[in-house]
Design an enzyme around this catalytic site. Structure first.
Site, PDB file in Angstrom:
ATOM      1  N   TYR A 136       3.909   5.069   1.151  1.00  0.00           N
ATOM      2  CA  TYR A 136       3.526   4.076   0.304  1.00  0.00           C
ATOM      3  C   TYR A 136       4.262   3.797  -0.908  1.00  0.00           C
ATOM      4  O   TYR A 136       4.532   2.584  -1.517  1.00  0.00           O
ATOM      5  CB  TYR A 136       2.066   4.583  -0.145  1.00  0.00           C
ATOM      6  N   VAL A 195       0.179  -9.224   9.551  1.00  0.00           N
ATOM      7  CA  VAL A 195       1.394  -9.623   8.624  1.00  0.00           C
ATOM      8  C   VAL A 195       2.602  -8.943   9.200  1.00  0.00           C
ATOM      9  O   VAL A 195       3.860  -9.408   8.823  1.00  0.00           O
ATOM     10  CB  VAL A 195       1.277  -9.410   7.266  1.00  0.00           C
ATOM     11  N   ASN A 232      -0.631  -9.962  -0.485  1.00  0.00           N
ATOM     12  CA  ASN A 232      -1.580  -8.675  -0.744  1.00  0.00           C
ATOM     13  C   ASN A 232      -1.718  -7.577   0.197  1.00  0.00           C
ATOM     14  O   ASN A 232      -2.042  -6.423  -0.042  1.00  0.00           O
ATOM     15  CB  ASN A 232      -2.998  -9.276  -1.125  1.00  0.00           C
ATOM     16  N   LYS A 250       6.346   0.133  -2.104  1.00  0.00           N
ATOM     17  CA  LYS A 250       6.113  -0.353  -3.369  1.00  0.00           C
ATOM     18  C   LYS A 250       7.230  -0.477  -4.306  1.00  0.00           C
ATOM     19  O   LYS A 250       7.434  -1.334  -5.014  1.00  0.00           O
ATOM     20  CB  LYS A 250       4.824   0.302  -4.105  1.00  0.00           C
TER      21      LYS A 250
END
Length: 252
Positions: free
Chosen positions: A157, A62, A88, A161
């Protein structure tokens, strides 16, 4: 149910974990599902677990614009439209690395996968949904508890997010004129290969290591299916699904 009668979903990161669970849930519920991931063999294993169809496996990184373009081109060619994107695919990156020691390449890999990859897939889905007849569709972004509250030494991370929440809000606003509904599911401690360490011991905000409760990933999959099957006039903007006793409320 024929391909044309079933709704069409694209699930990224469908070769394992939450992506696999959601893909299986949708296939069993009668959706046609395009399984996207880095390894074709694991995508085929996902489809085999569902024992349902129709499905299509497309090897996809992706973070590569050309891979994402090929994924959605294959989807439209095979099924004619896109009704749902479950955005996802993601990575934790190196765990337990202090921010001052985090290599730039590691930071960039997490950003390219979690944020840039989510944008590229959402952009391609948005274009398809805007142009197709009937117009519209739904995008569900996989956020995280870390979209609200970080764990220690998880700067890449957590940053991605948090950014994903902004992406969700902007896409939701911009999609209104075209019947494109966009929401986000923030998940905490679903039992998958990626979260196995939670049950043996995870670093806490006080510096101690402690085992954490987990929940069945199937509970997440059912929640995503509920969000996906709402009429486009209704939208779950944000949903938080977590192991009841995990250290989130009051964390740190």
């Amino acid at each position: 149910m024929t391909d044309r009668e079933s709704k069409i979903a694209v699930v990224t990161g469908a070769g394992s974990g939450i992506g696999r669970a959601v893909a299986v849930e949708l296939l069993r519920a009668g959706w046609s599902v395009v399984l996207a991931g880095r390894r074709t063999e694991t995508l085929e294993e996902t489809a085999a677990r569902a024992a349902a169809g129709p499905w299509l496996a497309v090897r996809t990184d992706v973070s590569r614009p050309e891979d994402v373009a090929a994924l959605f081109s294959a989807t439209v060619e095979r099924f004619g439209r896109v009704d749902l994107l479950f955005n996802n695919a993601g990575t934790f990156g190196p765990g337990g690395v202090p921010v001052e020691d985090l290599p730039y390449d590691a930071w960039r890999h997490v950003v390219d996968t979690n944020l840039n990859g989510a944008f590229l897939c959402a952009q391609a889905a948005y274009r398809a949904m805007k142009e197709q007849d009937p117009q519209g569709g739904r995008i569900i972004n996989n956020g995280s508890i870390s979209a609200h509250t970080p764990r220690p030494m998880s700067v890449a991370y957590t940053a991605t997010k948090h950014a994903l929440t902004g992406l969700t809000k902007s896409l939701s606003l911009d999609g209104r004129p075209y019947r494109i509904a966009v929401g986000q599911i923030d998940i905490g401690n679903a039992a998958t290969e990626m979260t196995a360490r939670m049950e043996t011991g995870a670093l806490q905000a006080n510096g101690q290591t402690a085992a954490e409760p987990v929940m069945d990933v199937a509970d997440v999959a059912r929640t995503v299916r509920h969000m996906a099957e709402l009429p486009l006039e209704a939208n779950v903007q944000f949903a938080t699904v977590l192991a009841t006793a995990m250290p989130y409320i009051g964390r740190g």
